[in-house]
Write a protein that holds these residues in place. Sequence first.
Motif, PDB file in Angstrom:
ATOM      1  N   LEU A  19       0.848  -1.266  -0.127  1.00  9.34           N
ATOM      2  CA  LEU A  19       0.131  -0.104  -0.143  1.00  9.34           C
ATOM      3  C   LEU A  19       1.037   1.216  -0.025  1.00  9.34           C
ATOM      4  O   LEU A  19       0.526   2.375  -0.593  1.00  9.34           O
ATOM      5  CB  LEU A  19      -1.211  -0.126   1.258  1.00  9.34           C
ATOM      6  CG  LEU A  19      -1.869  -1.249   1.185  1.00  9.34           C
ATOM      7  CD1 LEU A  19      -2.813  -1.035   2.658  1.00  9.34           C
ATOM      8  CD2 LEU A  19      -2.847  -0.959   0.245  1.00  9.34           C
ATOM      9  N   ALA A  20       2.014   1.276   0.746  1.00 13.27           N
ATOM     10  CA  ALA A  20       2.881   2.388   0.695  1.00 13.27           C
ATOM     11  C   ALA A  20       3.442   2.698  -0.772  1.00 13.27           C
ATOM     12  O   ALA A  20       3.749   3.854  -0.785  1.00 13.27           O
ATOM     13  CB  ALA A  20       3.875   1.975   1.807  1.00 13.27           C
ATOM     14  N   VAL A  21       3.588   1.790  -1.472  1.00 17.94           N
ATOM     15  CA  VAL A  21       4.030   1.970  -2.839  1.00 17.94           C
ATOM     16  C   VAL A  21       3.039   2.307  -3.893  1.00 17.94           C
ATOM     17  O   VAL A  21       3.113   2.044  -5.052  1.00 17.94           O
ATOM     18  CB  VAL A  21       5.000   0.933  -3.281  1.00 17.94           C
ATOM     19  CG1 VAL A  21       6.463   1.151  -2.653  1.00 17.94           C
ATOM     20  CG2 VAL A  21       4.635  -0.384  -3.281  1.00 17.94           C
ATOM     21  N   GLY A  22       1.737   2.376  -3.349  1.00 18.85           N
ATOM     22  CA  GLY A  22       0.828   2.776  -3.979  1.00 18.85           C
ATOM     23  C   GLY A  22       0.111   1.636  -4.978  1.00 18.85           C
ATOM     24  O   GLY A  22      -0.879   1.687  -5.677  1.00 18.85           O
ATOM     25  N   CYS A  23       0.184   0.162  -4.474  1.00 17.63           N
ATOM     26  CA  CYS A  23      -0.766  -0.931  -4.993  1.00 17.63           C
ATOM     27  C   CYS A  23      -2.068  -0.849  -4.738  1.00 17.63           C
ATOM     28  O   CYS A  23      -2.283  -0.500  -3.508  1.00 17.63           O
ATOM     29  CB  CYS A  23       0.263  -2.151  -4.661  1.00 17.63           C
ATOM     30  SG  CYS A  23       1.685  -2.599  -5.510  1.00 17.63           S
ATOM     31  N   ARG A  24      -2.767  -1.476  -5.313  1.00 16.04           N
ATOM     32  CA  ARG A  24      -4.291  -1.714  -4.783  1.00 16.04           C
ATOM     33  C   ARG A  24      -4.228  -3.239  -4.808  1.00 16.04           C
ATOM     34  O   ARG A  24      -3.728  -4.222  -5.328  1.00 16.04           O
ATOM     35  CB  ARG A  24      -5.350  -1.599  -5.696  1.00 16.04           C
ATOM     36  CG  ARG A  24      -5.511  -0.246  -6.038  1.00 16.04           C
ATOM     37  CD  ARG A  24      -6.678   0.218  -7.031  1.00 16.04           C
ATOM     38  NE  ARG A  24      -7.920  -0.725  -7.004  1.00 16.04           N
ATOM     39  CZ  ARG A  24      -8.688  -1.077  -7.764  1.00 16.04           C
ATOM     40  NH1 ARG A  24      -8.475  -0.772  -8.981  1.00 16.04           N
ATOM     41  NH2 ARG A  24      -9.653  -1.559  -7.567  1.00 16.04           N
ATOM     42  N   VAL A  25      -4.602  -3.787  -3.356  1.00 13.12           N
ATOM     43  CA  VAL A  25      -4.336  -5.097  -2.896  1.00 13.12           C
ATOM     44  C   VAL A  25      -5.894  -5.869  -2.553  1.00 13.12           C
ATOM     45  O   VAL A  25      -6.596  -5.298  -1.729  1.00 13.12           O
ATOM     46  CB  VAL A  25      -3.683  -5.136  -1.572  1.00 13.12           C
ATOM     47  CG1 VAL A  25      -3.331  -6.339  -0.739  1.00 13.12           C
ATOM     48  CG2 VAL A  25      -2.119  -4.353  -1.892  1.00 13.12           C
ATOM     49  N   GLY A 214      11.891  -7.367   0.014  1.00 12.82           N
ATOM     50  CA  GLY A 214      12.422  -8.166  -0.980  1.00 12.82           C
ATOM     51  C   GLY A 214      11.323  -8.592  -2.132  1.00 12.82           C
ATOM     52  O   GLY A 214      11.561  -8.799  -3.198  1.00 12.82           O
ATOM     53  N   ILE A 215      10.053  -8.947  -1.279  1.00 10.87           N
ATOM     54  CA  ILE A 215       8.783  -9.408  -2.185  1.00 10.87           C
ATOM     55  C   ILE A 215       8.527  -7.977  -3.106  1.00 10.87           C
ATOM     56  O   ILE A 215       8.532  -8.372  -4.430  1.00 10.87           O
ATOM     57  CB  ILE A 215       7.848  -9.809  -1.386  1.00 10.87           C
ATOM     58  CG1 ILE A 215       8.023 -10.858  -0.641  1.00 10.87           C
ATOM     59  CG2 ILE A 215       6.495 -10.084  -2.315  1.00 10.87           C
ATOM     60  CD1 ILE A 215       6.941 -11.410   0.587  1.00 10.87           C
ATOM     61  N   VAL A 216       8.517  -7.143  -2.785  1.00  9.18           N
ATOM     62  CA  VAL A 216       8.237  -5.802  -3.440  1.00  9.18           C
ATOM     63  C   VAL A 216       9.333  -5.560  -4.489  1.00  9.18           C
ATOM     64  O   VAL A 216       8.733  -5.223  -5.684  1.00  9.18           O
ATOM     65  CB  VAL A 216       7.942  -4.387  -2.583  1.00  9.18           C
ATOM     66  CG1 VAL A 216       7.718  -3.343  -3.334  1.00  9.18           C
ATOM     67  CG2 VAL A 216       6.812  -4.562  -1.555  1.00  9.18           C
ATOM     68  N   ARG A 217      10.573  -5.779  -4.383  1.00 10.76           N
ATOM     69  CA  ARG A 217      11.422  -5.429  -5.256  1.00 10.76           C
ATOM     70  C   ARG A 217      11.335  -6.666  -6.374  1.00 10.76           C
ATOM     71  O   ARG A 217      11.371  -6.145  -7.671  1.00 10.76           O
ATOM     72  CB  ARG A 217      12.790  -5.780  -4.703  1.00 10.76           C
ATOM     73  CG  ARG A 217      13.258  -4.375  -3.883  1.00 10.76           C
ATOM     74  CD  ARG A 217      14.543  -4.585  -3.059  1.00 10.76           C
ATOM     75  NE  ARG A 217      14.831  -3.548  -2.337  1.00 10.76           N
ATOM     76  CZ  ARG A 217      15.902  -2.534  -2.846  1.00 10.76           C
ATOM     77  NH1 ARG A 217      16.127  -2.628  -4.205  1.00 10.76           N
ATOM     78  NH2 ARG A 217      15.776  -1.519  -2.302  1.00 10.76           N
ATOM     79  N   SER A 218      11.184  -7.686  -5.995  1.00 12.25           N
ATOM     80  CA  SER A 218      10.795  -8.820  -7.100  1.00 12.25           C
ATOM     81  C   SER A 218       9.314  -8.651  -8.123  1.00 12.25           C
ATOM     82  O   SER A 218       9.484  -9.258  -9.187  1.00 12.25           O
ATOM     83  CB  SER A 218      10.766 -10.208  -6.222  1.00 12.25           C
ATOM     84  OG  SER A 218      11.745 -10.158  -5.227  1.00 12.25           O
TER      85      SER A 218
END
Length: 310
Positions: A19-25, A214-218
């Motif tokens: 959410l902090a990087v703007g994703c809708r989850v 690590g997940i977000v970067r992947s």
Amino acid sequence: MLVTGGAGFIGAALVRNLLAVGCRVRILDNLSTGVASHLTGTEVELMRGDVCCEADVDASLAGVGQVVHLAAAGSVMSSATDPVANFEANVVGTFNLLDRARRAGVERVVLASTGGALFGQAEPPVDESTVPSPISPYGASKLAAEGYARAFAHTYKMRTIALRFGNVYGPWSERKRGAVTAFFQAIESKRPIVIYGDGAASRDFIYVDDVAQGIVRSLDADLPAATVMHICSGVETSVSCLAELCRQVAGAPDHPIVYHEKRAVEVVRTFASYDLARCLVGFRPTVDMATGLARTWAWLRDEAPRLREL
Ligand SMILES: NC(=O)c1ccc[n+]([C@@H]2O[C@H](COP(=O)([O-])OP(=O)(O)OC[C@H]3O[C@@H](n4cnc5c(N)ncnc54)[C@H](O)[C@@H]3O)[C@@H](O)[C@H]2O)c1
């Protein structure tokens, strides 16, 4: 973005990082070990359902481009007492998720795997070239899941990525059975800390927000299909040393420790190298043990009781 198992321990941290990087989850979770209160204060869509159920997975995949698959029976010890339930959640569930995602045209699936249970008694540090040799049903189930992810990447040109986590600790872990939670809960409830074996066994402890990063970067990186990477601290910490750190952080340096017989399905020494993840996605853990344990202790003491009341 779909996160299966998003109401669990790692999921609670991951969704906040997403959410902090703007994703809708959207989350698909059967709430077997997760709880809806982990998501309090977040703007996510929670769908209650099972990754083994085609209809539940299809509904959760509508309009989704990427999936992080965390849902699993995550306990090594429970996998020994109930290997069938472990197989169903981890192998059947992962197969079903991959197959429905393939049919739905999902672009990328990131799977949670393990850096310890996959390798049995391999000489550490392990890395992506170490041959997996699991000794627990849980480790075997994660190896099977990785196998299907690789096969789907090659057969159906799906972009699947398996991330092998170290021993994750941090806030949101009050329902976990790992050493950090167990030691802090023992201190808080004035029971002795129980160590299985002589305390020389070691693990690679990694703070939950580092795993989430690590997940977000992947998800962002341009990775080859079927990439496998260790997301870990690269640091070997013995169980005795961990108990000592927990006692210090909790201000209970003399808290009693008792030793019980070693458990057969647990590996003795394990830690891993994150060199590949550093090269491919710039992953680097940022939270040292003293800081991470202090945050975890504060959260278990102050926040977890509040959550239980929700
Ligand atoms: N915690 C660790 O140290 C660690 C280490 C290596 C790998 N992993 C993996 O990371 C993932 C997340 O682990 P965690 O520690 O957050 O565990 P967790 O038990 O807190 O979270 C798992 C979540 O999946 C849900 N779930 C379980 N079975 C399901 C099913 N059949 N359908 C839908 N939802 C289901 C649970 O309700 C829970 O919310 C797991 O795949 C686990 O194997 C965890």
